[in-house]
Design an enzyme around this catalytic site. Sequence first.
Site, PDB file in Angstrom:
ATOM      1  N   TRP A 103       0.829  -1.209   0.000  1.00 45.69           N
ATOM      2  CA  TRP A 103       0.000   0.000   0.000  1.00 45.69           C
ATOM      3  C   TRP A 103       0.859   1.253   0.000  1.00 45.69           C
ATOM      4  CZ3 TRP A 103      -4.427  -1.004  -1.828  1.00 45.69           C
ATOM      5  CH2 TRP A 103      -5.118  -2.171  -1.505  1.00 45.69           C
ATOM      6  N   ASP A 172      -1.838   6.619   6.378  1.00 51.82           N
ATOM      7  CA  ASP A 172      -2.855   5.711   5.852  1.00 51.82           C
ATOM      8  C   ASP A 172      -3.104   4.682   6.953  1.00 51.82           C
ATOM      9  OD1 ASP A 172      -4.359   3.720   4.703  1.00 51.82           O
ATOM     10  OD2 ASP A 172      -2.938   3.259   3.087  1.00 51.82           O
ATOM     11  N   LYS A 196     -12.401  -2.069   7.150  1.00 56.41           N
ATOM     12  CA  LYS A 196     -11.660  -3.031   7.967  1.00 56.41           C
ATOM     13  C   LYS A 196     -12.032  -2.910   9.443  1.00 56.41           C
ATOM     14  CE  LYS A 196      -8.514  -3.321   4.256  1.00 56.41           C
ATOM     15  NZ  LYS A 196      -7.753  -2.419   3.392  1.00 56.41           N
TER      16      LYS A 196
HETATM   17  C1  LIG Z   1      -7.269  -1.926   2.254  1.00 57.44           C
HETATM   18  C2  LIG Z   1      -6.214  -0.896   2.274  1.00 57.44           C
HETATM   19  C3  LIG Z   1      -6.166   0.153   1.331  1.00 57.44           C
HETATM   20  C4  LIG Z   1      -7.131   0.243   0.175  1.00 57.44           C
HETATM   21  O1  LIG Z   1      -8.337   0.749   0.580  1.00 57.44           O
HETATM   22  P1  LIG Z   1      -9.500   1.016  -0.485  1.00 57.44           P
HETATM   23  O2  LIG Z   1     -10.543   1.644   0.388  1.00 57.44           O
HETATM   24  O3  LIG Z   1      -9.905  -0.310  -1.042  1.00 57.44           O
HETATM   25  O4  LIG Z   1      -8.990   1.920  -1.530  1.00 57.44           O
HETATM   26  C5  LIG Z   1      -5.191   1.111   1.463  1.00 57.44           C
HETATM   27  N1  LIG Z   1      -4.291   1.049   2.457  1.00 57.44           N
HETATM   28  C6  LIG Z   1      -4.296   0.056   3.368  1.00 57.44           C
HETATM   29  C7  LIG Z   1      -3.264   0.045   4.445  1.00 57.44           C
HETATM   30  C8  LIG Z   1      -5.246  -0.945   3.302  1.00 57.44           C
HETATM   31  O5  LIG Z   1      -5.247  -1.938   4.193  1.00 57.44           O
END
Ligand SMILES: *Cc1c(COP(=O)(O)O)cnc(C)c1O
Length: 363
Positions: A103, A172, A196
Amino acid sequence: MVQRIWNFSSGPAVLPESVLEEAGKNLLSLGNSGIGILEHSHRGKAFLAVYHETEALLREVGGIPSNYRVLFLQGGASSQFFQIPMNFLGPNRTADYLITGAWSEKAIEEAAPFGGTHIACSSGDRNFSYIPHECVWSSNPIYAHYTSNNTIFGTQWACLPPVPDAVDLICDASSDIFSRPVDVSRHAMIYAGAQKNLGPAGVTLVIIREDLVECGSTTLPTMLQYRTHVKNESMYNTPPTFAIYLMGLVLKWIKSSGGLAAIGETNRRKAQKLYTFLDQSLLFHPTAVADSRSLMNVTFVTGDAELDAKFCSAASASGFDGLKGHRSVGGMRASLYNAFPEAGVDALLEFLRNFERENARSQ
Ligand SMILES: *Cc1c(COP(=O)(O)O)cnc(C)c1O
């Protein structure tokens, strides 16, 4: 009533059962409004009350200071990968990225078209199995970006990266948001897809310091400027109403579970049970370095791809879903987000022990 099974999915992921039941009740009529939660206008009184309650809960549960704004955006965390550099980076500036997994790699790739990027640290040399201890910063970064939990590789920053005080830190937090206490004030911005730890897919939470909003580009399309959503309280266009409502229910559940300190304790205990077993197992081995392990995504292997596959199919036949690891790590991954019950961890441990006993002979 269908039997629910243990859902170890990495996202979208398990939600608290009480939240699902409550949402179910409000599908036909939100409270006694006579209109279901999916059907209310985002400008109406009923939904505005939901919206303001969700925001207030976010601020209370997350300890978000008053000089931060809370936004409910769409496009996923992945859209933040470009929206951030589009707004704040420029051809004559550099942003620093801490590369700890797939990511973070995507985030830096999306930033490159908008200005200079610098890799402050990377654990790519050992397939992202650890969190680096040292960073080398560029001379005057416009911001530093990190991924607090690496969903795919099963690593997590145990504490904040050692960023210089003057540098705006952007996080993030998609896969560990509100899984433990967080110091918002040490960040300029925190963002996360909700699917999540916080709710369903479809809403991206952005927590952003007010002065940063005003630094953003004024020439971008309206929807891509943070100030648009700040000015309009995320209602410039139709926000993801149901996802915001459900996030509110999840936050109420977090609050009634004792808040982030209590949730953090439970999450630590859940993950620790698995790591303690894995550390002494003769068959299964954790893939992440001990001081870098994630409390959200526990990744492990047997070292034999065929045996891993055998384990995954035996597990799913026994009601443990979503344990197959990401292809870039292989093996297994148990995602233990906030709503994953401790009883499910205990059940998995018993299954792991039995599988080990039955398969140790062939090792
Ligand atoms: C799942 C995830 C993403 C992607 O998220 P989306 O909402 O599907 O764009 C980005 N960063 C991390 C750390 C993730 O676990």
